[in-house]
Design a protein around this motif. Structure first.
Motif, PDB file in Angstrom:
ATOM      1  N   GLN A 149      -9.402   7.685  -2.478  1.00 47.43           N
ATOM      2  CA  GLN A 149      -9.161   8.945  -1.811  1.00 47.43           C
ATOM      3  C   GLN A 149     -10.083   9.108  -0.709  1.00 47.43           C
ATOM      4  OE1 GLN A 149      -7.534  11.596  -2.863  1.00 47.43           O
ATOM      5  NE2 GLN A 149      -6.633  10.506  -4.776  1.00 47.43           N
ATOM      6  N   ILE A 150      -9.500   8.578   0.465  1.00 46.51           N
ATOM      7  CA  ILE A 150     -10.479   8.584   1.510  1.00 46.51           C
ATOM      8  C   ILE A 150     -10.109   9.546   2.721  1.00 46.51           C
ATOM      9  CG2 ILE A 150     -11.061   6.650   3.438  1.00 46.51           C
ATOM     10  CD1 ILE A 150     -12.324   6.242   0.610  1.00 46.51           C
ATOM     11  N   MET A 151     -11.022  10.298   3.388  1.00 47.12           N
ATOM     12  CA  MET A 151     -10.663  11.003   4.459  1.00 47.12           C
ATOM     13  C   MET A 151      -9.698  12.157   4.140  1.00 47.12           C
ATOM     14  SD  MET A 151     -11.631   8.417   7.365  1.00 47.12           S
ATOM     15  CE  MET A 151     -11.387   9.406   8.712  1.00 47.12           C
TER      16      MET A 151
ATOM     17  N   SER B 178       0.687  -1.090   0.262  1.00 46.95           N
ATOM     18  CA  SER B 178      -0.020  -0.209  -0.070  1.00 46.95           C
ATOM     19  C   SER B 178       0.849   1.248  -0.030  1.00 46.95           C
ATOM     20  CB  SER B 178      -0.885   0.070   1.280  1.00 46.95           C
ATOM     21  OG  SER B 178      -1.717  -0.945   1.360  1.00 46.95           O
ATOM     22  N   THR B 179       0.316   2.044  -0.797  1.00 48.02           N
ATOM     23  CA  THR B 179       0.997   3.480  -0.482  1.00 48.02           C
ATOM     24  C   THR B 179       0.097   4.593  -0.201  1.00 48.02           C
ATOM     25  OG1 THR B 179       2.426   2.853  -2.523  1.00 48.02           O
ATOM     26  CG2 THR B 179       2.302   5.377  -2.084  1.00 48.02           C
ATOM     27  N   THR B 180       0.297   5.407   1.007  1.00 51.51           N
ATOM     28  CA  THR B 180      -0.596   6.386   1.383  1.00 51.51           C
ATOM     29  C   THR B 180       0.297   7.664   1.325  1.00 51.51           C
ATOM     30  OG1 THR B 180      -1.529   4.804   2.848  1.00 51.51           O
ATOM     31  CG2 THR B 180      -1.968   7.155   3.327  1.00 51.51           C
TER      32      THR B 180
ATOM     33  N   VAL C 146      -4.839   6.654  -1.132  1.00 49.11           N
ATOM     34  CA  VAL C 146      -4.451   5.051  -0.787  1.00 49.11           C
ATOM     35  C   VAL C 146      -4.332   4.411  -2.223  1.00 49.11           C
ATOM     36  CG1 VAL C 146      -4.607   3.318   0.772  1.00 49.11           C
ATOM     37  CG2 VAL C 146      -5.150   5.567   1.752  1.00 49.11           C
ATOM     38  N   THR C 147      -3.337   4.063  -2.348  1.00 48.95           N
ATOM     39  CA  THR C 147      -3.127   3.139  -3.571  1.00 48.95           C
ATOM     40  C   THR C 147      -2.739   1.535  -2.944  1.00 48.95           C
ATOM     41  OG1 THR C 147      -2.463   4.572  -4.955  1.00 48.95           O
ATOM     42  CG2 THR C 147      -2.331   2.146  -5.700  1.00 48.95           C
TER      43      THR C 147
END
Length: 215
Positions: free
Chosen positions: A178-180, A28-30, A184-185
């Protein structure tokens, strides 16, 4: 409290249980920061390791979870009632019990690794998303159903605000969310039905317990 909720929120999204033993690795990438998580599943027991920094051990039948922070050697335990209280408060902050938005098939197809995927999009109260769904993923129904059941049982507010795993006729092997306010991918690295050692669910004896703020 905000940082702890963010970790719990991401962790609960990752939880899954199934009849067979599974080892699932995801990258994951944030916001430009990449990490790798490993999910180990054995019956009703689940362990998620987020790199070397943090682990969550959960029992879906008992509804309990333990968060381990390895650098500090501390742990936070929560029983089913505490988890539901925390998630109920989080749900209110996220907008309450709103109807879940269903994902939409775009008709587009793309290969991700070895999987032929169909692309879905989603727009909901928490943000927007794009999902690459592999319909020929082996035993995807077991993982999807178990994930939905556990999220609902633990009172996760995201269960009503995010697409359900069972909304997809396949396995999500890649997603862009696109969350909050976060980008995040996530991409599946591997998912194998390998034997999982019972010992990985043992709580360390030398970790100090810390209470979850607000409970």
């Amino acid at each position: 409290m905000k940082a702890i909720f963010h970790v719990l929120f991401i962790s609960l999204l990752a939880y899954a249980t199934a009849h067979a033993d599974w080892v699932v690795v995801q990258k994951s990438t944030t916001d430009g920061q990449t990490s790798e998580s490993t999910l180990q599943i054995k019956g009703d027991q689940t362990r998620m390791d987020q790199g070397k920094e943090m682990s969550v051990i959960a029992n879906s039948t008992a509804g309990t979870s333990v968060m381990l922070m390895h650098a500090q050697k501390v742990m936070m335990k929560m029983d089913a009632e505490s988890v539901k209280k925390l998630m109920a408060r989080a749900g209110a902050a996220l907008g309450g019990n709103q109807p879940a938005a269903a994902p939409t098939a775009t008709g587009q197809k793309e290969k991700v690794g070895e999987y032929d995927c169909e692309i879905y999009t989603w727009t909901g109260a928490l943000g927007t998303g794009k999902f690459w769904i592999a319909k020929d993923f082996p035993n995807f129904k077991d993982l999807n159903t178990a994930q939905d059941n556990l999220m609902n049982a633990m009172g996760n507010p995201a269960a009503a605000l995010m697409p359900k795993a069972s909304d997809f006729a396949g396995m999500a092997v890649k997603s862009e969310l696109q969350i909050m306010g976060k980008t995040v991918t996530s991409e599946l690295v591997s998912a194998k039905q390998d034997p999982v050692d019972e010992a990985v669910f043992t709580i360390p004896t030398d970790y100090q317990e810390m209470k979850v703020p607000g409970l």
